[in-house]
Write an enzyme that holds these catalytic residues in place. Structure first.
Site, short mmCIF file in Angstrom:
data_model
loop_
_atom_site.label_atom_id
_atom_site.label_comp_id
_atom_site.label_asym_id
_atom_site.label_seq_id
_atom_site.Cartn_x
_atom_site.Cartn_y
_atom_site.Cartn_z
N HIS A 140 41.55 37.36 40.76
CA HIS A 140 42.65 36.63 41.41
C HIS A 140 42.36 36.46 42.88
CE1 HIS A 140 44.80 39.79 43.73
NE2 HIS A 140 44.27 40.61 42.83
N CYS A 141 43.04 35.47 43.46
CA CYS A 141 42.97 35.26 44.90
C CYS A 141 44.38 35.45 45.44
CB CYS A 141 42.38 33.89 45.24
SG CYS A 141 43.41 32.51 44.67
N VAL A 142 44.72 34.81 46.52
CA VAL A 142 46.02 35.01 47.16
C VAL A 142 47.17 34.48 46.32
CG1 VAL A 142 47.36 34.49 49.24
CG2 VAL A 142 44.93 34.96 49.42
N ARG B 189 46.51 32.71 42.95
CA ARG B 189 46.11 32.29 41.60
C ARG B 189 45.41 33.40 40.83
NH1 ARG B 189 43.63 26.28 42.87
NH2 ARG B 189 45.36 25.63 44.17
#
Length: 178
Positions: free
Chosen positions: A25-27, A29
């Site tokens: 995951h990112c910030v 998504r």
């Protein structure tokens, strides 16, 4: 809040746990690399309460969650109990070289260049905005190129783009004043 129902629904609609090649995951998504993207039901995932959108980009199936992405990601890991080779430990999941669609040299080069500039993009944008405001203030006559405010704003706008030390910026500013 309990994110396990959402995690179960996401997994069900992307083709179950067995369709996931890697996850991270990112910030905002949760990023999946799926074995078969045709098994994913995009509309069903988009319609889930807590999902903002679905984006397919760079071989990734990205489920846009928003600020609670960390909690949803943790719930997906709890529900699915993925093996270690599926969980990327925070790195961005990407297709491997043996995937059907191989990246060409140009795509790899552009990917490298963009990965270098992404961390400083905000800084460069801010510097550009400062320079734009400075230009507007000069054109409208609010500032002259000899004023102290102009010199300071010019230094702020130039600093991120400057390869030389701050001494060079101060030297340039002092020369404008003379």
């Amino acid at each position: 809040m309990d994110y396990k129902p959402l995690a179960k629904d996401i997994l069900k609609n992307i083709g179950t746990k067995s369709n996931v090649k890697s996850i991270t995951h990112c910030v905002t998504r949760v990023r999946f690399v799926l074995k078969d993207e045709s098994k994913a039901n995009d509309e069903a995932v988009k319609d889930l309460d807590g999902v903002l959108d679905v984006v397919k980009q760079g071989g990734q199936y990205q489920v846009v969650i928003g600020p609670s992405v960390g909690s949803v990601y943790d719930a997906i890991l709890d529900v699915a109990n993925f093996p270690d080779d599926v969980v990327n430990g925070g790195e961005i999941a990407a297709p491997t070289d043996d995937d059907a669609e191989e990246k060409g040299f140009l795509n790899k080069a552009l990917g490298l260049i963009s990965s270098i500039f992404i961390p400083v993009l905000g800084l460069l944008s801010g510097a550009g905005m400062i320079k734009a405001i400075l230009s507007l203030c000069t054109v409208t006559g609010l500032l002259t190129d000899k004023s102290g405010t102009y010199i300071i704003l010019s230094a702020l706008g130039t600093t991120p783009c400057q390869v030389h030390s701050l001494n060079n910026i101060n030297y340039d500013a002092l020369n404008r004043r003379a």
